[in-house]
Design a protein around this motif. Structure first.
Motif, PDB file in Angstrom:
ATOM      1  N   ALA A 215      46.455  11.202  23.363  1.00 26.46           N
ATOM      2  CA  ALA A 215      46.786   9.822  22.989  1.00 26.46           C
ATOM      3  C   ALA A 215      47.047   8.977  24.233  1.00 26.46           C
ATOM      4  O   ALA A 215      47.706   9.422  25.170  1.00 26.46           O
ATOM      5  CB  ALA A 215      48.005   9.812  22.073  1.00 26.46           C
ATOM      6  N   GLY A 216      46.514   7.778  24.217  1.00 28.89           N
ATOM      7  CA  GLY A 216      46.784   6.842  25.300  1.00 28.89           C
ATOM      8  C   GLY A 216      45.863   6.939  26.494  1.00 28.89           C
ATOM      9  O   GLY A 216      46.019   6.175  27.447  1.00 28.89           O
ATOM     10  N   GLY A 222      40.931   8.485  18.954  1.00 29.48           N
ATOM     11  CA  GLY A 222      41.654   8.051  17.768  1.00 29.48           C
ATOM     12  C   GLY A 222      42.413   9.118  17.019  1.00 29.48           C
ATOM     13  O   GLY A 222      43.267   8.810  16.181  1.00 29.48           O
ATOM     14  N   GLU A 223      42.129  10.391  17.275  1.00 33.14           N
ATOM     15  CA  GLU A 223      42.809  11.487  16.600  1.00 33.14           C
ATOM     16  C   GLU A 223      43.553  12.295  17.663  1.00 33.14           C
ATOM     17  O   GLU A 223      42.934  12.824  18.580  1.00 33.14           O
ATOM     18  CB  GLU A 223      41.797  12.370  15.873  1.00 33.14           C
ATOM     19  CG  GLU A 223      42.399  13.305  14.839  1.00 33.14           C
ATOM     20  CD  GLU A 223      41.328  14.014  14.016  1.00 33.14           C
ATOM     21  OE1 GLU A 223      41.630  14.438  12.900  1.00 33.14           O
ATOM     22  OE2 GLU A 223      40.184  14.131  14.504  1.00 33.14           O
ATOM     23  N   ALA A 224      44.872  12.399  17.531  1.00 34.53           N
ATOM     24  CA  ALA A 224      45.683  12.973  18.602  1.00 34.53           C
ATOM     25  C   ALA A 224      46.068  14.426  18.342  1.00 34.53           C
ATOM     26  O   ALA A 224      46.526  14.777  17.250  1.00 34.53           O
ATOM     27  CB  ALA A 224      46.946  12.147  18.817  1.00 34.53           C
ATOM     28  N   ALA A 225      45.878  15.249  19.361  1.00 36.60           N
ATOM     29  CA  ALA A 225      46.406  16.616  19.362  1.00 36.60           C
ATOM     30  C   ALA A 225      47.658  16.695  20.222  1.00 36.60           C
ATOM     31  O   ALA A 225      48.497  17.578  20.028  1.00 36.60           O
ATOM     32  CB  ALA A 225      45.366  17.592  19.891  1.00 36.60           C
ATOM     33  N   TYR A 226      47.768  15.786  21.210  1.00 35.73           N
ATOM     34  CA  TYR A 226      48.909  15.790  22.117  1.00 35.73           C
ATOM     35  C   TYR A 226      49.235  14.352  22.542  1.00 35.73           C
ATOM     36  O   TYR A 226      48.349  13.495  22.658  1.00 35.73           O
ATOM     37  CB  TYR A 226      48.645  16.600  23.399  1.00 35.73           C
ATOM     38  CG  TYR A 226      47.400  17.442  23.424  1.00 35.73           C
ATOM     39  CD1 TYR A 226      47.445  18.812  23.121  1.00 35.73           C
ATOM     40  CD2 TYR A 226      46.161  16.901  23.779  1.00 35.73           C
ATOM     41  CE1 TYR A 226      46.302  19.591  23.175  1.00 35.73           C
ATOM     42  CE2 TYR A 226      45.020  17.675  23.830  1.00 35.73           C
ATOM     43  CZ  TYR A 226      45.090  19.035  23.522  1.00 35.73           C
ATOM     44  OH  TYR A 226      43.962  19.798  23.565  1.00 35.73           O
ATOM     45  N   ALA A 231      50.457  16.617  27.082  1.00 39.49           N
ATOM     46  CA  ALA A 231      49.293  17.016  27.871  1.00 39.49           C
ATOM     47  C   ALA A 231      49.695  17.348  29.305  1.00 39.49           C
ATOM     48  O   ALA A 231      49.236  18.351  29.871  1.00 39.49           O
ATOM     49  CB  ALA A 231      48.247  15.904  27.860  1.00 39.49           C
ATOM     50  N   LEU A 232      50.553  16.538  29.877  1.00 41.42           N
ATOM     51  CA  LEU A 232      51.028  16.799  31.236  1.00 41.42           C
ATOM     52  C   LEU A 232      51.745  18.149  31.317  1.00 41.42           C
ATOM     53  O   LEU A 232      51.566  18.910  32.269  1.00 41.42           O
ATOM     54  CB  LEU A 232      51.969  15.682  31.691  1.00 41.42           C
ATOM     55  CG  LEU A 232      51.356  14.292  31.859  1.00 41.42           C
ATOM     56  CD1 LEU A 232      52.434  13.255  32.145  1.00 41.42           C
ATOM     57  CD2 LEU A 232      50.304  14.283  32.973  1.00 41.42           C
ATOM     58  N   ILE A 259      36.923  12.432  35.827  1.00 42.71           N
ATOM     59  CA  ILE A 259      37.794  11.693  36.741  1.00 42.71           C
ATOM     60  C   ILE A 259      39.158  11.462  36.103  1.00 42.71           C
ATOM     61  O   ILE A 259      40.209  11.700  36.716  1.00 42.71           O
ATOM     62  CB  ILE A 259      37.146  10.343  37.123  1.00 42.71           C
ATOM     63  CG1 ILE A 259      35.934  10.582  38.029  1.00 42.71           C
ATOM     64  CG2 ILE A 259      38.154   9.436  37.821  1.00 42.71           C
ATOM     65  CD1 ILE A 259      35.067   9.357  38.211  1.00 42.71           C
ATOM     66  N   GLU A 260      39.154  11.015  34.852  1.00 39.02           N
ATOM     67  CA  GLU A 260      40.433  10.770  34.180  1.00 39.02           C
ATOM     68  C   GLU A 260      41.210  12.069  33.978  1.00 39.02           C
ATOM     69  O   GLU A 260      42.444  12.080  34.048  1.00 39.02           O
ATOM     70  CB  GLU A 260      40.215  10.068  32.843  1.00 39.02           C
ATOM     71  CG  GLU A 260      41.530   9.631  32.200  1.00 39.02           C
ATOM     72  CD  GLU A 260      41.352   8.868  30.904  1.00 39.02           C
ATOM     73  OE1 GLU A 260      42.326   8.187  30.488  1.00 39.02           O
ATOM     74  OE2 GLU A 260      40.274   8.958  30.289  1.00 39.02           O
ATOM     75  N   THR A 261      40.495  13.160  33.737  1.00 35.95           N
ATOM     76  CA  THR A 261      41.153  14.457  33.596  1.00 35.95           C
ATOM     77  C   THR A 261      41.905  14.818  34.877  1.00 35.95           C
ATOM     78  O   THR A 261      43.056  15.273  34.837  1.00 35.95           O
ATOM     79  CB  THR A 261      40.120  15.558  33.291  1.00 35.95           C
ATOM     80  OG1 THR A 261      39.384  15.201  32.125  1.00 35.95           O
ATOM     81  CG2 THR A 261      40.800  16.893  33.061  1.00 35.95           C
TER      82      THR A 261
END
Length: 346
Positions: A215-216, A222-226, A231-232, A259-261
């Motif tokens: 999320a974020g 749109g569907e959140a697992a964490y 996640a951090l 990159i975002e990962t």
């Protein structure tokens, strides 16, 4: 990290001057052939695969510490690696879908000795693994890795083990349900193969989350697992599972998502030892090669491909230098060893 002379030489060969593995992967075979054939709308030959690999190797090794290739279609490409280090794959491509457990197999006419004679600085093995698989299946995989570790020890060459998780019950690895399981799968795999009995020198691992379910994030669908905080923490938890050096693979995601990962990983403070990724860098060039040929693909690589692995802009990624590690625990120094993460970090 205490290494024998041969293993130390191999690790230095595939690392940059800071002791960071910053490598490109081009050992794809079956999947690459299918992708090229789909874009071309016709047959793809062994010569096409060799040419594609040679072009990628020639351009990307100007910006990478090493290249991962296969001995089936990649030995000609290895001649164009611009003095970069060489990792060679030892496993057959894919797995037998008709046999439960995604069991691995080795290339028929190759051995660690032969791969080393062909110029390999390091040996890489890919293993599909989940701690949730049947004990009998995982016992076969454990013994298989032990044998390869012993073979690498005998030939005094570094052993890189790549682990790809999967759903032991046949579920979709792109689903929300799998995303919820993935942190345990990655952490459990790192804990298992970090054991000394396997003689693995470097673990090549997936990140412990699925970015599209965080999320974020920009990758969120749109569907959140964490949550972002969860996640951090998954990154931090996975890091504690092993004292072995580990590097991240891109697992076929797009360059912006990778990159975002890495941005998220850097935000977590996780210490890692490099990256070994390929498709995030060159896969968008597959239609160029398939439809317009080698010259057009080389031009694409020298512009977009190089941009993908550039260093300009972005925030620093925290990474560790493998050669400074007596063991991951207790190492306090951190470096901006991966450059800037607005592009792929090498």
């Amino acid at each position: 990290m205490k290494l024998t002379p041969g293993k130390l030489a191999g690790m230095k060969a595939v690392s940059d001057t800071r002791g960071v593995v910053a490598a490109a992967a081009m050992d794809q075979r079956g999947s690459l052939q299918k992708s090229l054939a789909k874009e071309r709308g016709g047959m793809v030959t062994a010569g096409d695969l060799s040419e594609f690999k040679t072009l990628v190797t020639d351009v990307l090794t100007r910006h990478a510490s090493a290249i991962l290739l296969d001995p089936e279609f990649g030995l000609e490409a290895a001649k164009s690696r611009n003095s970069a280090g060489l990792l060679l794959a030892y496993e057959k491509t894919g797995y037998d879908a008709a046999t439960p457990g995604r069991l691995p197999d080795l290339l028929d006419v190759w051995s660690v000795r032969r791969l080393k004679e062909a110029g390999a600085d390091c040996i890489k093995i890919l293993l599909y693994y989940t701690p949730f698989e049947k004990t009998a299946v995982n016992d076969l995989k454990h013994a298989w890795v032990e044998r390869i570790g012993d073979e690498c020890n005998y030939n005094d060459i570094p052993f890189f083990l790549e682990m790809l998780g999967y759903d032991a019950h046949g579920g979709d690895e792109k689903s929300l349900q799998y995303a919820l399981k993935k942190p345990e799968i990655v952490s459990g795999s790192m804990a298992e193969f970090g054991k000394e009995r396997y003689s693995v020198d470097v673990l090549k691992v997936e990140v412990p989350i699925q970015m599209e379910y965080v999320a974020g994030t920009r990758a969120f669908k749109g569907e959140a697992a964490y949550t972002r905080a969860e996640a951090l923490q998954h990154f931090r938890d996975a890091e504690t599972m092993t004292h072995k050096p580990f590097i991240y693979l891109s697992a076929g995601v797009s360059n912006p998502v990778f990159i975002e990962t890495l941005e998220l990983c850097g935000e977590s403070g996780t210490k890692f030892n490099g990256v070994l990724c390929g498709r995030a860098t060159w896969k968008d060039g597959i239609p160029i090669y398939a439809k317009h040929g080698a010259a057009a693909f080389k031009e694409w690589l020298e512009t977009v491909g190089v941009e993908n692995i550039g260093n300009e802009g972005g925030e620093p990624v925290v990474s560790e230098v493998w050669r400074e590690q007596p063991g991951r625990a207790g190492v306090s120094s951190r470096r901006n060893a991966m450059g800037m993460i607005s592009r792929l970090p090498w």
